[in-house]
Scaffold this motif. Structure first.
Motif, PDB file in Angstrom:
ATOM      1  N   ARG A  46     -21.685 -67.320  35.493  1.00  0.00           N
ATOM      2  CA  ARG A  46     -20.610 -66.428  35.928  1.00  0.00           C
ATOM      3  C   ARG A  46     -20.267 -66.654  37.398  1.00  0.00           C
ATOM      4  NH1 ARG A  46     -21.605 -60.571  32.831  1.00  0.00           N
ATOM      5  NH2 ARG A  46     -20.927 -61.339  30.787  1.00  0.00           N
ATOM      6  N   ALA A  47     -21.269 -66.972  38.203  1.00  0.00           N
ATOM      7  CA  ALA A  47     -21.002 -67.277  39.604  1.00  0.00           C
ATOM      8  C   ALA A  47     -20.142 -68.535  39.724  1.00  0.00           C
ATOM      9  CB  ALA A  47     -22.311 -67.456  40.361  1.00  0.00           C
ATOM     10  N   ALA A  50     -16.604 -67.948  38.770  1.00  0.00           N
ATOM     11  CA  ALA A  50     -15.860 -67.232  39.800  1.00  0.00           C
ATOM     12  C   ALA A  50     -15.481 -68.125  40.973  1.00  0.00           C
ATOM     13  CB  ALA A  50     -16.689 -66.050  40.307  1.00  0.00           C
ATOM     14  N   HIS A  52     -17.728 -69.858  42.917  1.00  0.00           N
ATOM     15  CA  HIS A  52     -18.749 -69.980  43.948  1.00  0.00           C
ATOM     16  C   HIS A  52     -19.411 -71.361  43.849  1.00  0.00           C
ATOM     17  CE1 HIS A  52     -19.277 -65.316  44.267  1.00  0.00           C
ATOM     18  NE2 HIS A  52     -18.018 -65.699  44.240  1.00  0.00           N
ATOM     19  N   ALA A 141     -16.462 -53.093  37.162  1.00  0.00           N
ATOM     20  CA  ALA A 141     -15.801 -54.207  36.487  1.00  0.00           C
ATOM     21  C   ALA A 141     -15.278 -53.800  35.117  1.00  0.00           C
ATOM     22  CB  ALA A 141     -16.780 -55.371  36.352  1.00  0.00           C
ATOM     23  N   THR A 169     -21.265 -59.363  37.000  1.00  0.00           N
ATOM     24  CA  THR A 169     -19.925 -58.785  37.162  1.00  0.00           C
ATOM     25  C   THR A 169     -19.595 -58.504  38.626  1.00  0.00           C
ATOM     26  OG1 THR A 169     -20.804 -56.561  36.734  1.00  0.00           O
ATOM     27  CG2 THR A 169     -19.880 -57.765  34.861  1.00  0.00           C
ATOM     28  N   PHE A 171     -19.360 -60.645  40.676  1.00  0.00           N
ATOM     29  CA  PHE A 171     -18.460 -61.728  41.051  1.00  0.00           C
ATOM     30  C   PHE A 171     -17.016 -61.458  40.631  1.00  0.00           C
ATOM     31  CE2 PHE A 171     -22.520 -64.045  39.756  1.00  0.00           C
ATOM     32  CZ  PHE A 171     -23.070 -63.926  41.024  1.00  0.00           C
ATOM     33  N   GLN A 172     -16.821 -60.481  39.758  1.00  0.00           N
ATOM     34  CA  GLN A 172     -15.481 -60.205  39.233  1.00  0.00           C
ATOM     35  C   GLN A 172     -14.712 -59.193  40.071  1.00  0.00           C
ATOM     36  OE1 GLN A 172     -17.389 -60.194  34.766  1.00  0.00           O
ATOM     37  NE2 GLN A 172     -15.456 -59.123  35.054  1.00  0.00           N
TER      38      GLN A 172
END
Length: 269
Positions: A46-47, A50, A52, A141, A169, A171-172
């Protein structure tokens, strides 16, 4: 693909992963070094999704196949592999959630940019428990919070426990750390936000009453665990709002309360 098999816990190349259980040290070190730790394969994915950037990957060999596609995508990023006991000696705990990654901390988002177009903002005052921080971000999120602002003394949303509890989340949801507290609440008012404190006071309105007003732009301030909101912050907000309690219960945990309030105070078209 730069895969490196570790032989010593004192290998300087894995210094990003040392002493991960020392909360005080990591809270100081990670922001100063511009990095954070993404723990578990799901969170690090997920990072990466996003945007990163990874500094390195860190995993036991049994997780290599699970992360192969990621390693292929970032062939220039080193991956450090070691036996479970060696990895535990480095980090201070047993890794059982797959891979970890040391990530580059993203640049802060300017406050004015973060507020532009936002209708619902959460503001965290001195919430220091990283489990609560992560849980609040997960609710934010899921429940249409456009941005999160945190006070100078609030826990780090990118500390690994916050990230893990949030299930990535964090990161969202765009977020920023305020520099002047509670004076920066005036910036929210300048941007047209009604600023409400989620706090049990004598003149607090019920959350459903505020929901019925459906303010176009609303900032909800959540106070620290235990002591609650400071007198200075209560003096700076427009109003206080409460969640009605039943059967003798006086309050909810701040993370649970945030989820209730975020849902009830969501913008109605």
């Amino acid at each position: 693909m730069p895969i490196h098999y570790l032989e010593s816990a004192r290998d300087p190349r894995v210094s990003d992963y040392t002493q991960l259980t020392d909360v005080h040290l990591r809270k100081l070190r990670e922001p100063a070094e511009g990095m954070y730790i993404a723990e578990s394969s799901r969170v690090l994915r997920r990072a990466l999704a996003a945007g990163h950037r990874p500094r390195s990957f860190f995993l036991a060999e049994k997780w290599l196949a699970d992360l192969q596609d990621v390693l292929d995508t970032y062939p220039e990023v080193p991956a450090f592999i070691g036996h479970a006991s060696l990895l535990e000696e480095i980090t201070g705990f047993h890794l059982h959630r797959g891979a970890m990654a040391a990530m580059e901390r993203p640049a802060p988002v300017p406050l004015a940019q973060l507020l532009s177009g936002a209708r619902r903002v959460a503001v965290l005052e001195d919430i220091v428990d990283h489990t609560n921080v992560g849980a609040i971000f997960r609710s934010a999120a899921a429940l249409d919070i456009d941005a999160v602002l945190i006070s100078p003394r609030c826990g780090d949303p990118l500390y690994r426990r916050s990230v893990r509890v949030s299930m990535g989340t964090v990161f969202q949801v765009p977020w920023a750390r305020l520099e002047s507290w509670p004076q920066d609440l005036a910036v929210l008012k300048e941007h047209g936000f009604t600023v409400a404190a989620l706090e049990l006071t004598e003149n607090a309105v019920d959350v459903d009453d505020l929901a019925a007003r459906n303010p176009d732009r609303l900032a909800l301030v959540l106070g620290t665990e235990g002591a609650g909101m400071s007198a200075e912050t209560l003096a700076a907000v427009d109003l206080a709002v409460k969640i009605p309690m039943r059967t003798g219960v006086d309050s909810l945990n701040v993370a649970a309360a945030s989820a209730v309030a975020f849902w009830e105070l969501r913008p109605r078209v």
